[in-house]
Design an enzyme around this catalytic site. Structure first.
Site, mmCIF file in Angstrom:
data_model
loop_
_atom_site.group_PDB
_atom_site.id
_atom_site.type_symbol
_atom_site.label_atom_id
_atom_site.label_comp_id
_atom_site.label_asym_id
_atom_site.label_seq_id
_atom_site.Cartn_x
_atom_site.Cartn_y
_atom_site.Cartn_z
ATOM 1 C CG ASP A 110 -12.898 -1.240 -0.724
ATOM 2 O OD1 ASP A 110 -12.434 -2.370 -0.988
ATOM 3 O OD2 ASP A 110 -12.375 -0.188 -1.112
ATOM 4 C CG ASP A 139 -1.913 -1.131 1.230
ATOM 5 O OD1 ASP A 139 -2.036 -1.819 0.193
ATOM 6 O OD2 ASP A 139 -2.574 -1.339 2.264
#
Length: 237
Positions: free
Chosen positions: A128, A8
């Protein structure tokens, strides 16, 4: 079932967040290229790269992602702020095997269908999730869309898969949301990849038993709670 390490990116560095909260950054490593190489050398055969800055609209890490793709020894899936055709094309040209699309794919059904048909087998749609609702824009906005309804709407599209992140468990290392993942796997026509809270080999086995194709792992690997080499041996390919 495959284990996929997450890289990330935020401000040009490799980070890990807790609970999808950008104010709770628990890991920060200055050299993402070295991090990605280490995961490949450990034995993992796939990588997951996310541009957190692009996801929130607060910047981007495009040049770094290009360098990561060109340097990678394994196939890579890339997401975070991918909201137009030109970005998908650029990522594929730079070497991404799959492109993860989230916010716009959730909000714009026509665009989602057009992109899936233009890039068959190359797109992974990200769902998500917080409390069974799909969240967008870097986890900042919660929609009224039920995740199962959303996943079922993807059945006719030529996708590479669906990535489901249990945002409420992200980075907490408390295990993943097995009922959620099982329900999504049952509803999906495409391979489903889990993310959020996957902490142990037992979590991996439970996901495998429920029909998941793979899992993206972050905090448990970066903190050493989960033995990376053992995970790669059992679920690296």
């Amino acid at each position: 079932m495959i284990a996929i390490p997450a890289v990330d990116l935020r401000g040009g560095q490799c980070v890990q967040l807790v609970g999808g909260d950008y104010e709770q950054e628990q890991v920060r490593l200055a050299d993402p290229l070295s991090v990605a190489r280490d995961w490949s050398r450990t034995g993992f055969t796939r990588m997951h790269i996310v541009d957190l800055d692009a996801a929130t609209g607060r910047g981007q890490n495009h040049e770094l992602i290009r360098d990561l793709l060109r340097d990678s020894m394994v196939p890579v899936q890339v997401g975070g702020g991918v909201r137009d055709e030109s970005r998908i094309e650029r990522l594929i040209d730079d070497g991404a095997e799959w492109v993860v699309v989230g916010t716009r794919a959730v909000e714009d059904e026509d665009w989602r269908e057009e992109m899936a048909n233009r890039f068959p087998g190359r797109l992974i749609v990200a769902a998500d999730v917080r409390e069974r609702r799909v969240v967008t824009r870097g986890w900042a906005e919660t929609s009224r869309l039920d995740v199962i309804d959303f996943v079922e709407s993807l059945r006719t599209l030529p996708l590479a898969g669906v990535l489901v992140t249990a945002v409420h468990l992200e980075g907490l290392m408390q295990g993943t949301d097995l009922p959620l993942m099982e329900d999504v796997a049952e509803a999906s026509a495409w391979p489903v990849y889990a993310s959020g809270g996957v902490t142990s080999l037992e979590d991996m086995r439970a996901l495998e038993h429920r029909g998941l194709a793979g899992a993206v792992l972050g905090m448990a690997l970066y903190t050493g709670v989960l033995d990376a080499r053992r995970l790669a041996e059992e679920y690296g390919a």
